[in-house]
Structure formats: C-alpha cells, structure tokens
Design an enzyme around this catalytic site. Structure first.
Site, PDB file in Angstrom:
ATOM      1  N   CYS A 118       0.260   2.289  -8.612  1.00 18.20           N
ATOM      2  CA  CYS A 118      -0.204   3.341  -7.710  1.00 18.20           C
ATOM      3  C   CYS A 118       1.043   3.961  -7.104  1.00 18.20           C
ATOM      4  O   CYS A 118       1.693   3.353  -6.263  1.00 18.20           O
ATOM      5  CB  CYS A 118      -1.105   2.765  -6.614  1.00 18.20           C
ATOM      6  N   CYS A 121       0.563   5.189  -3.114  1.00 18.80           N
ATOM      7  CA  CYS A 121       0.443   4.194  -2.032  1.00 18.80           C
ATOM      8  C   CYS A 121       0.439   2.823  -2.683  1.00 18.80           C
ATOM      9  O   CYS A 121       1.439   2.446  -3.292  1.00 18.80           O
ATOM     10  CB  CYS A 121      -0.769   4.466  -1.134  1.00 18.80           C
ATOM     11  N   SER A 122      -0.641   2.078  -2.564  1.00 21.86           N
ATOM     12  CA  SER A 122      -0.650   0.770  -3.227  1.00 21.86           C
ATOM     13  C   SER A 122      -2.078   0.375  -3.584  1.00 21.86           C
ATOM     14  O   SER A 122      -2.488  -0.756  -3.362  1.00 21.86           O
ATOM     15  CB  SER A 122       0.014  -0.292  -2.343  1.00 21.86           C
ATOM     16  N   CYS A 123      -2.833   1.308  -4.140  1.00 25.85           N
ATOM     17  CA  CYS A 123      -4.213   1.036  -4.556  1.00 25.85           C
ATOM     18  C   CYS A 123      -4.226  -0.107  -5.570  1.00 25.85           C
ATOM     19  O   CYS A 123      -3.406  -0.149  -6.491  1.00 25.85           O
ATOM     20  CB  CYS A 123      -4.831   2.279  -5.179  1.00 25.85           C
TER      21      CYS A 123
END
Lengths: 213, 87, 115
Positions: A118, A121-123
């Site tokens: 991702c 962000c950090s999905c």
C-alpha cells in the site's frame, strides 16, 4: 523478528516483568489516548467493555487465520475456486469474523508471483491476518515495492527467475489482498493442519514463500 | 480485448487515492469492483457520491520505461472512475 | 518563491529509498487502545477512515519521520473527533492535565482513580 520491550530489570508486584511502555515516562500522546478514551466513555459514546472486547478481537486475529484459509484452498479445489471468486465469502464460510473486509485472493503459480503493498498508507487485510508488520508500513517498502519488486524480494531472500511474471498489487482503495502461495512440492500426504504450519505471514503478503516440509 | 484507460494527470491538493506514479499512465481494466463512496468527499465529512471502482493493470514498462526491472511485470491498482479516461 | 509538482509526501510509490528493514515488534497496551478507538469510533460514525487518512496526510512528513505509527493515529483520531463535536478542545486539554497529575507513567495514569 518480534522483540519484546522488557528492557527494564525487576518485576512488578504481581511478579511479571514491567513493560517498558507502561512504566516509561508518560508521553503527550499517551495522555491523549487516555483522555480521548475517557471522554468518549463518559459521554456515552463508548464503553470500557467495548474497548476491551475490540482489543481482544484484534489480538485473536493473526496470520494463522490466513494460513488456515490457504491450507483449505490447497486441499479442496472447490474451496479454492470460491476463494478466488470471492475471498471475503470464503473466509466467512470458514467461520472467520472479518467484518466488512473486501478481500481479493491472488494466486501464485509456476508462472506468476504476486506481491502486496500500500504505497499511500498501510492498508492490510487486518481483519483476517491481524495488524501488519512494521516493515510493511515503512517508507522503504512503500516506495520501492512498485518500482523494483525483484530487488525488494531479494532483500527478503526470494530470488525469482526472469521467466516468472511478478504482479504487484497496490492497495489504493477499498479492496485488501491476500496471496495464495503455490503449494510446496512434497506435501501430497499432508493434512490441512500440517499444511497450515507451512504458510508464513510473508508468504501471504508475497514477500516470502511457504516453508517446505 | 481488455478496455484500455488512462489515469488523469491532474494533481489537486488534498486527500485522493490515486497515486502520483500512476498519473497519465495507460493500463487495462482487470475487473470492475462495483460502486464505492468517493473518498475525496468522505475525507472531509461530506456526503459521498458512489463512484465505480476498477482494478487497472499497468505494465512496469509503461510505469518506469527503460528503468523497469522487468518490463512485462505488472502493477495493479484500484482507481475510481472519475480518475480514468478511455484511450 | 516556491513551486511543486503537487505530489504529496505520503504518496511514496516509486520514490528512491534504502533497504527494507524486516524488523517487527509487538504492540503496547496504549497502542492497542488507539487501534480499538479507531475501529470503534469509525464504526459508530464519528469519522471515516478517509477522514483519518486526511488528518494523517495533513500532519506532514515531519510527523511521519518523528512520531510513531500510533502517535500519529491518536492525533488523527482526536482531530476527527474534535471536528465531529464529540468533545471540546477545552475538555481534552483539561483531562490531559488531570491525567499528568495521576502519576509519571502510563501504568499509573491509564485509569481514573475513584473515591
């Protein structure tokens, strides 16, 4: 490797090691967490029991859930077909409480290797696998996975031949992804529990391969 | 023949879910994902329209040109319909 | 004078960066509570995940480099709860001072003392 924070000597009155995060000097942001939690509870928006239950629910989620899904797919071709068609429903069918997660499973084959990132962000498929590893959230992984996936994979110890097509998946919106790794050779007689033990977290992100027996 | 689309080149400020490295790049629709609330409205607490969301597949050659590690490797990303134009 | 191509700091895909460090760590109780607040307040309609991301992005690159992951998240959650009217800045500020007076560590300050 996970490491703990028991870098203080001595034990608490209950005989457990202190957690550094609990007895280090209180920070501004920790005070904010306490204040937000208390205000939301006092105003009736939340209950302490809900907070505790949510923490328990998140703690119960781990890569073992994904490993069970992968092992089922390796063992049951009809389940694998359902997983690739609709991974959310396939996980729910196995009894996992994944909430509103929209999950897509991408299959590794002898010709194709999939890898998840991702960049914005950090999905991460947290409702199945638990919270993402630290490296998944770093500038280094987020920046490089889309431009030089092969170099990143080599840093994880995965060196793929040029003939293997790499498909990188950037989780930019509402879907989350899990890699269905290829079943390792020499596992023909293994049952689902034994197969699940071969499935690592990184093999479901695509930065690793399953263990071999 | 999969449908070819180009990601718009616009660079507005604020919360958008279209990565900069895909702006202006051409790919093919891998699959439609259905309607989803527009994050560009959700982010500001506004009532959100539904936008069709697509998985778009790009070749690494398209994204990085000569610098691509392997030109036939691919990158898939989810892009909302209002960011795509037909090629 | 300044100019920009418009790319924002969090939009990292394809940028130059160093080797990936495969370290990992367990989360502290206060971090798990931040995560729980994020999930629960989101589910109750106080904000959306995009509202949280917007706040995180607006914090800027400095916050990404200097604050930990859950420090940024509690800041974003608070920003969105303030915007939603769930409580006021004065209520938050007053409570944060009260909490500081409870004791010097998270263990001592994490619960309101009764009586």
């Amino acid at each position: 490797m996970p490491h703990d924070h028991h870098d203080h000597t001595g034990l608490s009155p209950s005989g457990h090691p202190y957690r550094a995060d609990n007895d280090a000097p209180l920070t501004y942001w920790q005070r904010m967490e306490i204040a937000v939690r208390e205000l939301m509870i006092e105003k009736g928006h939340l209950s302490a029991a809900e907070v505790a239950a949510q923490i328990d629910a998140m703690d119960a989620r781990s890569p073992a859930n994904g490993a069970a899904v992968v092992a089922r797919a390796w063992s049951d071709p009809a389940f694998k077909a359902r997983l690739l068609e609709n991974a959310s429903d396939a996980c729910r069918e196995m009894g996992f409480d994944i909430g509103t997660l929209h999950l897509i499973a991408v299959e590794n084959t002898p010709e194709t290797h999939n890898m998840i990132v991702c960049t914005l962000c950090s999905c991460y498929p947290r409702n199945l696998l638990g919270l993402p590893p630290d490296w998944y959230k770093t500038r280094e992984y987020r920046s490089r996975a889309v431009r030089e996936p092969r170099a990143v994979l080599r840093e994880f110890g995965v060196d793929l031949p040029p003939a293997t097509t790499i498909r990188v998946h950037d989780s930019t919106a509402d879907m989350r992804y899990i890699v269905l790794p290829a079943r390792p050779a020499g596992t023909g007689q293994m049952d689902e529990d034994a197969l699940a033990a071969l499935v690592t977290r990184d093999s479901m992100i695509g930065t690793g391969l399953p263990r071999t027996p | 023949m999969a449908e070819r689309v180009r990601v718009k080149t616009m660079m507005p400020p604020g919360h958008v879910r279209t990565p900069a490295y895909l702006r202006g790049k051409t790919g093919t629709i891998e699959r439609p994902l259905g309607p989803f609330a527009n994050p560009e409205q959700l982010a500001y607490g506004l009532p959100a329209d539904k936008q069709p969301l697509y998985r778009v597949r790009f070749s690494m050659a398209e994204l990085w040109g000569e610098a691509a590690e392997c030109p036939t490797d691919t990158l898939d990303a989810e892009i909302y319909g209002h960011w795509l134009e037909k090629v | 004078m300044s100019d920009t191509d418009g790319r924002r700091w969090h939009d990292m895909g394809g940028q130059d960066a160093g080797p990936v460090c495969a370290d990992d760590h367990d989360f502290a109780l206060w971090e798990k509570r931040v995560d729980a607040l994020m999930v629960l307040c989101g589910a109750k309609g106080f904000f959306t995940v995009d509202g949280l991301r917007r706040a995180l992005e607006d914090m800027g690159e400095d916050a990404f480099d200097k604050m930990s992951y859950y420090e940024r998240w509690i800041a974003a959650i608070n920003q969105n709860l303030i915007e939603s009217g769930a409580y006021s800045l004065a209520e938050l500020g007053t409570r944060m001072e009260e909490i500081a007076a409870r004791g010097p560590t998270y263990a001592e300050a994490q619960e309101r003392k009764h009586g």
